[in-house]
Enzyme design. Sequence first.
Site, PDB file in Angstrom:
ATOM      1  N   PHE A  70      24.658   1.104   2.016  1.00 13.68           N
ATOM      2  CA  PHE A  70      23.819  -0.088   1.911  1.00 13.68           C
ATOM      3  C   PHE A  70      24.656  -1.305   1.520  1.00 13.68           C
ATOM      4  O   PHE A  70      25.413  -1.276   0.557  1.00 13.68           O
ATOM      5  CB  PHE A  70      22.716   0.153   0.868  1.00 13.68           C
ATOM      6  CG  PHE A  70      21.836  -1.041   0.637  1.00 13.68           C
ATOM      7  CD1 PHE A  70      21.000  -1.501   1.639  1.00 13.68           C
ATOM      8  CD2 PHE A  70      21.859  -1.706  -0.584  1.00 13.68           C
ATOM      9  CE1 PHE A  70      20.195  -2.621   1.430  1.00 13.68           C
ATOM     10  CE2 PHE A  70      21.053  -2.810  -0.811  1.00 13.68           C
ATOM     11  CZ  PHE A  70      20.215  -3.269   0.212  1.00 13.68           C
ATOM     12  N   GLN A  71      24.532  -2.365   2.287  1.00 14.27           N
ATOM     13  CA  GLN A  71      25.243  -3.627   2.087  1.00 14.27           C
ATOM     14  C   GLN A  71      26.760  -3.461   2.084  1.00 14.27           C
ATOM     15  O   GLN A  71      27.480  -4.265   1.488  1.00 14.27           O
ATOM     16  CB  GLN A  71      24.766  -4.338   0.817  1.00 14.27           C
ATOM     17  CG  GLN A  71      23.337  -4.860   0.952  1.00 14.27           C
ATOM     18  CD  GLN A  71      22.931  -5.790  -0.172  1.00 14.27           C
ATOM     19  OE1 GLN A  71      23.459  -5.735  -1.291  1.00 14.27           O
ATOM     20  NE2 GLN A  71      21.968  -6.664   0.110  1.00 14.27           N
ATOM     21  N   GLU A 118      24.765 -18.358  -0.956  1.00 18.84           N
ATOM     22  CA  GLU A 118      26.195 -18.107  -1.180  1.00 18.84           C
ATOM     23  C   GLU A 118      27.077 -19.142  -0.491  1.00 18.84           C
ATOM     24  O   GLU A 118      28.157 -19.454  -0.987  1.00 18.84           O
ATOM     25  CB  GLU A 118      26.569 -16.702  -0.688  1.00 18.84           C
ATOM     26  CG  GLU A 118      25.978 -15.577  -1.541  1.00 18.84           C
ATOM     27  CD  GLU A 118      24.628 -15.096  -1.079  1.00 18.84           C
ATOM     28  OE1 GLU A 118      24.139 -14.092  -1.619  1.00 18.84           O
ATOM     29  OE2 GLU A 118      24.046 -15.749  -0.169  1.00 18.84           O
ATOM     30  N   LYS A 134      32.532  -1.373  -6.715  1.00 16.73           N
ATOM     31  CA  LYS A 134      31.672  -1.260  -7.890  1.00 16.73           C
ATOM     32  C   LYS A 134      32.250  -0.285  -8.915  1.00 16.73           C
ATOM     33  O   LYS A 134      32.159  -0.523 -10.130  1.00 16.73           O
ATOM     34  CB  LYS A 134      30.279  -0.802  -7.449  1.00 16.73           C
ATOM     35  CG  LYS A 134      29.220  -0.963  -8.526  1.00 16.73           C
ATOM     36  CD  LYS A 134      27.823  -0.769  -7.956  1.00 16.73           C
ATOM     37  CE  LYS A 134      26.754  -1.069  -9.005  1.00 16.73           C
ATOM     38  NZ  LYS A 134      25.383  -0.926  -8.439  1.00 16.73           N
ATOM     39  N   MET A 157      26.004 -37.555  16.186  1.00 19.79           N
ATOM     40  CA  MET A 157      27.280 -37.512  16.888  1.00 19.79           C
ATOM     41  C   MET A 157      27.151 -36.793  18.230  1.00 19.79           C
ATOM     42  O   MET A 157      27.745 -37.199  19.223  1.00 19.79           O
ATOM     43  CB  MET A 157      28.349 -36.845  16.021  1.00 19.79           C
ATOM     44  CG  MET A 157      29.756 -36.986  16.575  1.00 19.79           C
ATOM     45  SD  MET A 157      30.314 -38.710  16.689  1.00 19.79           S
ATOM     46  CE  MET A 157      30.932 -38.982  15.028  1.00 19.79           C
TER      47      MET A 157
END
Length: 597
Positions: free
Chosen positions: A121-122, A59, A171, A484
């Site tokens: 969940f999630q 993602e 949802k 760096m």
Amino acid sequence: MAAPAPAPAAAPVNGARWLVQALAAEGVDTLFGYPGGAIMPFYDALHGAALRHVLVRHEQGAAFAANGYARASGRVGVCVATSGPGASNLVTGIADAMLDSVPMVVITGQVATPLMGTDAFQELDVFGMTMPIVKHSFLPRSVDALPAMLAEAFRIARSGRPGPVLIDLPKDVQIGDASHLPAHVPLAATPVETAAEASLHAAAALIAQAQRPVLYGGGGIALAGAVEAFREFVDRTRIPAVLTLKALGALPAAHPCNLGMLGMHGGRAANHAVQESDLLIVVGARFDDRATGKLAEFAPEARVLHLDADGCEIGKLRAVDVAVHGDVAAALERLTAPCAAQAREGRHADARRAWGDLCERRSRRFAARYDAPGEGVYAPKLLRRLSELAPEAIVSCDVGQHQMWVAQHCRFAHPRRHLTSGALGAMGFGLPAAIGAQLQDPAAQVVCVSGDGSFLMNVQELATVARYRLPVKIVVLDNQALGMVRQWQELFFERRYSEIDLSDNPDFAVVARAFGIEAISLSRGDGIDAALQRLLAVPGPALLHVAIDPTANVWPLVPPNHNNAQMLDADEVSSLPTGATAPARTAPEDPTHALPA
């Protein structure tokens, strides 16, 4: 004869299907994402739709790809992820868009509204988590909220100072009946206000008084669509100009008034000009610490004229003498004629010409050299040659030493052809941003320049490049270190090298071939031209793995808590004993007291 089979019934219009149609009405043609449970109705609605969905492999890659799409095109980039870890993986890309003013609409799935707050969940409060790093957030509780919400999301993302907007989509809203909703009608971006007439008169008067003016151009030039107006102003006034990292390309690199990048790794001509100026004409810049060095000693003799569309930036870090708040392009157009006349005929015309000549001489004197000794690949030379062989390319780079070498040695025709994570400095940006840049214009030549550390942060997006056969060319500069960080540990931490060793890197050419991408290896300086020409000639994606000196540093460098005239260079630190800090040089050649009064 048997009767023809009835046509399949059209799928009912639910919230997700309405949203897909509305995105197309907004002009969206491409979105980047990764599916999951809470966003699944939206992905079902995408099936068979005209929108092009690009499946990334993480993602964060989706957010950076949408980011690169928006930076290169100026249009709103769109990315999609599911709830929970899908949404949290977008956060770095959202933050990058916020800090660099990139227009994006971010769509995340969310658990159904009855489950919100139950630790389902999630479930994750992405609305609250991203609040500091978005322009606005939306969490619709019913399908009836979708039309106004989507129109506002795109209007806000592209209006004023652009930035990311979040839509957290439960949802049950996605599957709710939306057959009664009207067709989507986009809202126009809010127009930028015109600068007050009095401020333009005050600006012209201030410029007329200056003998050593310097233009300090920032990323706001491109955001305001003011590149042509800025170039016209410079052409006609002949005022020396310095540019920030995000403004590179606002002036042609060969323009005699272009002194190059200022700041921590800026050029000597640019930094000395700013430090000796008596007027800073700030155009769409924000006095970032990497540009100013020690702010209290930045341009100590200069008065400040600041032009910006975002009034919050004016006076934020440096008090201004004249503020021009509003449409930057229009303001520059209004100022060009009177300021050009001042440059030709004003009472300080002779002093201004002498100042311009001095700045131009310094620019030539301090120009980069590419005759480094040794048989190995000198990274600045390779990047300069890449820029010569691909002068119109969009270059997307990661963060680290190679980012500064790109800024110093590549030449850009427009700021939108230099994609870099400026304010956030996010490693892993380069490859997915290049994917977005390629998809916004399939005919463009896109090159990703990365370092070995940054490249491994989103290396999985090679699979995206390979799947869509995107002709992105990738240059990996491999010094087998976090370069760096190693440079700073060498110079400022008594050479205590802590956790910067990447000598166990894989062979990146072999990695690329494992994804079905053509790869080339380069380790000798005399092979630069042949390797680059071969890379650019490949019709599809290709990777060039370049071994460079692990001890190479980026020069010049303004040390922390020093002003921009106090630059270090390689010859000043090469003979120092371990632990010593080089004295910073302050006096340039051709002192300003040689100027006419």
